[in-house]
Design a protein around this motif. Sequence first.
Motif, PDB file in Angstrom:
ATOM      1  N   VAL A  61       0.850  -1.182   0.000  1.00 33.44           N
ATOM      2  CA  VAL A  61       0.000   0.000   0.000  1.00 33.44           C
ATOM      3  C   VAL A  61       0.891   1.238   0.000  1.00 33.44           C
ATOM      4  O   VAL A  61       1.772   1.390   0.851  1.00 33.44           O
ATOM      5  N   ARG A  62       0.676   2.096  -0.953  1.00 26.78           N
ATOM      6  CA  ARG A  62       1.517   3.275  -1.119  1.00 26.78           C
ATOM      7  C   ARG A  62       1.604   4.087   0.173  1.00 26.78           C
ATOM      8  O   ARG A  62       0.597   4.450   0.757  1.00 26.78           O
ATOM      9  N   GLY A  63       2.832   4.344   0.613  1.00 27.83           N
ATOM     10  CA  GLY A  63       3.031   5.132   1.825  1.00 27.83           C
ATOM     11  C   GLY A  63       3.224   4.306   3.074  1.00 27.83           C
ATOM     12  O   GLY A  63       3.411   4.858   4.151  1.00 27.83           O
ATOM     13  N   THR A  64       3.185   2.977   2.951  1.00 26.45           N
ATOM     14  CA  THR A  64       3.387   2.116   4.121  1.00 26.45           C
ATOM     15  C   THR A  64       4.746   1.439   4.040  1.00 26.45           C
ATOM     16  O   THR A  64       5.397   1.421   2.995  1.00 26.45           O
ATOM     17  N   ASN A  69      -0.548   0.617  16.698  1.00 28.15           N
ATOM     18  CA  ASN A  69      -0.319   1.277  15.415  1.00 28.15           C
ATOM     19  C   ASN A  69      -1.335   2.395  15.239  1.00 28.15           C
ATOM     20  O   ASN A  69      -2.425   2.347  15.803  1.00 28.15           O
ATOM     21  N   VAL A  70      -0.965   3.406  14.490  1.00 25.70           N
ATOM     22  CA  VAL A  70      -1.889   4.483  14.155  1.00 25.70           C
ATOM     23  C   VAL A  70      -1.792   4.754  12.662  1.00 25.70           C
ATOM     24  O   VAL A  70      -0.784   4.447  12.019  1.00 25.70           O
ATOM     25  N   THR A  71      -2.842   5.345  12.110  1.00 30.34           N
ATOM     26  CA  THR A  71      -2.909   5.638  10.673  1.00 30.34           C
ATOM     27  C   THR A  71      -3.169   7.123  10.469  1.00 30.34           C
ATOM     28  O   THR A  71      -4.125   7.665  11.013  1.00 30.34           O
ATOM     29  N   ARG A  72      -2.305   7.758   9.695  1.00 30.06           N
ATOM     30  CA  ARG A  72      -2.480   9.157   9.318  1.00 30.06           C
ATOM     31  C   ARG A  72      -2.180   9.285   7.834  1.00 30.06           C
ATOM     32  O   ARG A  72      -1.108   8.880   7.384  1.00 30.06           O
ATOM     33  N   TRP A  73      -3.119   9.860   7.102  1.00 32.12           N
ATOM     34  CA  TRP A  73      -3.012   9.880   5.645  1.00 32.12           C
ATOM     35  C   TRP A  73      -2.035  10.959   5.205  1.00 32.12           C
ATOM     36  O   TRP A  73      -2.402  12.007   4.699  1.00 32.12           O
ATOM     37  N   ARG A  75       3.316  13.330   2.201  1.00 35.05           N
ATOM     38  CA  ARG A  75       4.744  13.167   1.922  1.00 35.05           C
ATOM     39  C   ARG A  75       5.302  12.158   2.915  1.00 35.05           C
ATOM     40  O   ARG A  75       5.264  12.401   4.115  1.00 35.05           O
ATOM     41  N   THR A  76       5.822  11.058   2.417  1.00 36.42           N
ATOM     42  CA  THR A  76       6.256   9.996   3.317  1.00 36.42           C
ATOM     43  C   THR A  76       7.757   9.751   3.232  1.00 36.42           C
ATOM     44  O   THR A  76       8.399  10.045   2.219  1.00 36.42           O
ATOM     45  N   LYS A  77       8.278   9.217   4.314  1.00 37.61           N
ATOM     46  CA  LYS A  77       9.700   8.870   4.422  1.00 37.61           C
ATOM     47  C   LYS A  77       9.786   7.735   5.431  1.00 37.61           C
ATOM     48  O   LYS A  77       9.253   7.857   6.536  1.00 37.61           O
ATOM     49  N   PRO A  78      10.415   6.618   5.089  1.00 34.20           N
ATOM     50  CA  PRO A  78      10.419   5.457   5.982  1.00 34.20           C
ATOM     51  C   PRO A  78      10.829   5.815   7.410  1.00 34.20           C
ATOM     52  O   PRO A  78      11.790   6.551   7.615  1.00 34.20           O
ATOM     53  N   PHE A  79      10.073   5.288   8.360  1.00 32.54           N
ATOM     54  CA  PHE A  79      10.246   5.528   9.787  1.00 32.54           C
ATOM     55  C   PHE A  79       9.864   6.956  10.201  1.00 32.54           C
ATOM     56  O   PHE A  79       9.201   7.155  11.216  1.00 32.54           O
ATOM     57  N   VAL A  80      10.239   7.949   9.415  1.00 33.90           N
ATOM     58  CA  VAL A  80      10.025   9.336   9.819  1.00 33.90           C
ATOM     59  C   VAL A  80       8.566   9.758   9.650  1.00 33.90           C
ATOM     60  O   VAL A  80       7.983  10.398  10.529  1.00 33.90           O
ATOM     61  N   ARG A  81       7.966   9.398   8.523  1.00 33.36           N
ATOM     62  CA  ARG A  81       6.586   9.817   8.251  1.00 33.36           C
ATOM     63  C   ARG A  81       5.968   8.821   7.289  1.00 33.36           C
ATOM     64  O   ARG A  81       6.292   8.828   6.099  1.00 33.36           O
ATOM     65  N   THR A  82       5.100   7.949   7.800  1.00 32.36           N
ATOM     66  CA  THR A  82       4.466   6.936   6.970  1.00 32.36           C
ATOM     67  C   THR A  82       2.961   6.912   7.232  1.00 32.36           C
ATOM     68  O   THR A  82       2.486   7.444   8.237  1.00 32.36           O
ATOM     69  N   ALA A  87       3.704  10.619  23.707  1.00 31.56           N
ATOM     70  CA  ALA A  87       4.008   9.551  22.755  1.00 31.56           C
ATOM     71  C   ALA A  87       5.414   9.656  22.181  1.00 31.56           C
ATOM     72  O   ALA A  87       5.963  10.743  21.991  1.00 31.56           O
ATOM     73  N   ILE A  88       5.949   8.463  21.892  1.00 36.13           N
ATOM     74  CA  ILE A  88       7.155   8.288  21.075  1.00 36.13           C
ATOM     75  C   ILE A  88       6.828   7.189  20.074  1.00 36.13           C
ATOM     76  O   ILE A  88       6.143   6.224  20.409  1.00 36.13           O
ATOM     77  N   SER A  89       7.328   7.331  18.846  1.00 33.47           N
ATOM     78  CA  SER A  89       6.978   6.382  17.800  1.00 33.47           C
ATOM     79  C   SER A  89       8.213   5.788  17.129  1.00 33.47           C
ATOM     80  O   SER A  89       9.355   6.097  17.484  1.00 33.47           O
ATOM     81  N   THR A  90       7.952   4.945  16.111  1.00 36.86           N
ATOM     82  CA  THR A  90       9.039   4.362  15.317  1.00 36.86           C
ATOM     83  C   THR A  90       9.818   5.439  14.559  1.00 36.86           C
ATOM     84  O   THR A  90      10.867   5.152  13.986  1.00 36.86           O
ATOM     85  N   ARG A  91       9.324   6.664  14.574  1.00 41.43           N
ATOM     86  CA  ARG A  91      10.093   7.791  14.034  1.00 41.43           C
ATOM     87  C   ARG A  91      11.466   7.873  14.699  1.00 41.43           C
ATOM     88  O   ARG A  91      12.446   8.315  14.080  1.00 41.43           O
ATOM     89  N   PHE A  92      11.533   7.439  15.953  1.00 42.59           N
ATOM     90  CA  PHE A  92      12.809   7.507  16.669  1.00 42.59           C
ATOM     91  C   PHE A  92      13.870   6.627  16.020  1.00 42.59           C
ATOM     92  O   PHE A  92      15.065   6.926  16.077  1.00 42.59           O
ATOM     93  N   VAL A  93      13.445   5.528  15.389  1.00 40.77           N
ATOM     94  CA  VAL A  93      14.406   4.684  14.681  1.00 40.77           C
ATOM     95  C   VAL A  93      15.036   5.483  13.544  1.00 40.77           C
ATOM     96  O   VAL A  93      16.259   5.433  13.340  1.00 40.77           O
ATOM     97  N   GLY A  94      14.205   6.229  12.818  1.00 38.06           N
ATOM     98  CA  GLY A  94      14.750   7.102  11.779  1.00 38.06           C
ATOM     99  C   GLY A  94      15.702   8.137  12.341  1.00 38.06           C
ATOM    100  O   GLY A  94      16.726   8.462  11.725  1.00 38.06           O
ATOM    101  N   GLY A  95      15.388   8.645  13.535  1.00 38.99           N
ATOM    102  CA  GLY A  95      16.260   9.619  14.177  1.00 38.99           C
ATOM    103  C   GLY A  95      17.630   9.052  14.504  1.00 38.99           C
ATOM    104  O   GLY A  95      18.655   9.725  14.365  1.00 38.99           O
TER     105      GLY A  95
END
Length: 540
Positions: free
Chosen positions: A89-92, A195-199, A202-209, A316-324
């Motif tokens: 799915v595009r963006g995941t 998990n959460v879903t936000r449409w 502009r996506t970037k793995p881990f940072v914004r999906t 909250a903290i998310s998987t975005r931290f992995v990208g960080g």
Amino acid sequence: MGVIIRLSSLTTIFTTTTSAAFRTPSPFFTRLPLRRVSAAKLSTAIVTEEIEERRENKKAGVIAPRSQDFNGWYLDVIANAELADYGPVRGTMVIRPYGYAIWEAIQDYLNVKFKETGHSNMYFPQLIPYSFIEKEASHVEGFSPELAVVTIGGGKELEEKLVVRPTSETIVNHMFTQWIHSYRDLPLMINQWVNVTRWEMRTKPFVRTLEFLWQEGHTAHATPEEAEKEALQMIDIYTKFAYEQAAIPVIAGRKSKVETFAGAAKTYTIEAMMGDRKALQAGTSHNLGQNFSRAFGTQFADENGQREHVWQTSWAISTRFVGGIIMTHGDDAGLMLPPKLAPIQVIIIPIWKKTDEKTGVLAAALSVKESLHTAGIRVKIDDSDQKTPGWKFNFWEMKGIPLRIEIGPRDVSSESVVISRRDVPGKQGKVFGVSMESSTLVAYIKDKLDEIQLALLSTATSFRDGNIVDVSTYDELKEAISQGKWARGPWSGSDEDELKVKEETGATIRCFPFEQPNETQNCLMSGNSADEVAIFAKSY
């Protein structure tokens, strides 16, 4: 607009794009915004070229130079280190075992801290009635563009639309209203890993999906003081985690009104500087005041029998931290992991040329592994025959393993090993003749892991401090931002002034740091008295 999800056919959802390039499975996201556009407006050739470039780099084990193509480097590291892959799915994204192991290390640390501070884990449903979102005006306004909405279930039109969880303040309040009746029920402090879903456009793995993993804490209190104390306590836990575990020198502070979470009275944040000097909002803690409790009627009877609305927080903290972590510590060789979060802290590479050398070398490697494993060190042996020692060195360096142990026939004879540090390349990071004796080796390895942890933090701190510019005028701010740096200066400007800065420079107020100068200055924009300095930066 919301997106129609047919629950009976999840394999076909979200395939509305007109570009075949986006429908083609790809290792990673492209750098183009995920918008529905016509073929005439989208250069399919450019998209396909970048996808193929990432694929070819992965096949060849090639990583784009970090200093020349930071985004390409980031995507190549994720691909080659096997952290994640592109979802259908595009963006995941699909988080692969190695990437998920980093997330598990984050979970392990934070779970302990949450429970130490009186919070309990639980779970709320993923589907939320749309009417819940509408109850808090600023909340629905802030999240409406990002909502995924279910309108059909079991082949039938639903009586009420359902939102796929973007965050859980609304459903939490619905349940809190049923659980909280008296001051004796407070404080109520829970957390969930979901998990959460936000449409996202502009996506970037881990940072914004489109979908990501996070923990979200929710608490209810009898007084505003207790809620404020809780919000600050949680941002402090996040700050300590960033420094002590991730070796990321975040700046903690308060968000501006413009940047405050939709529905919150105050938002506290930790802001991290990435390797390209953009800011990453790495964790947030919100004092919600009584905004949600008033919207949902979440009340309690105080000690005098008076009905009061509860005071709340969420954080909250998310998987975005992995990208960080990737973007803070990585280099041209690939990933570089802080030892405290590394799934593998030590990789052992046994080296032999002749068959009669293999048995002795492997026996020594297994003995070393057992000693380290018994001491609580996360260790792995790469004893595969298919690759050369040089290939293995590069591969495990790319995966960011903090320490490498090499054991060859001569090392077996001398009962010693060779140890290399991931953070110190070349001969400078290599030490010969370290004793294999268990207690000596364990002590040496633990000491080096601690050194690496501190060295990564020190390097990141120096980089951060060297790229923050103190400014006193708007022209100086614009100059700092144009150079890709962070600008720190006195601020008491209006919301309109803040939006002007964003429009003209692309930078936003990342936070008003908790650490403030003791003197009153003049606002860099308005010239009026300013009691605080703010940090401006471009961000992810």
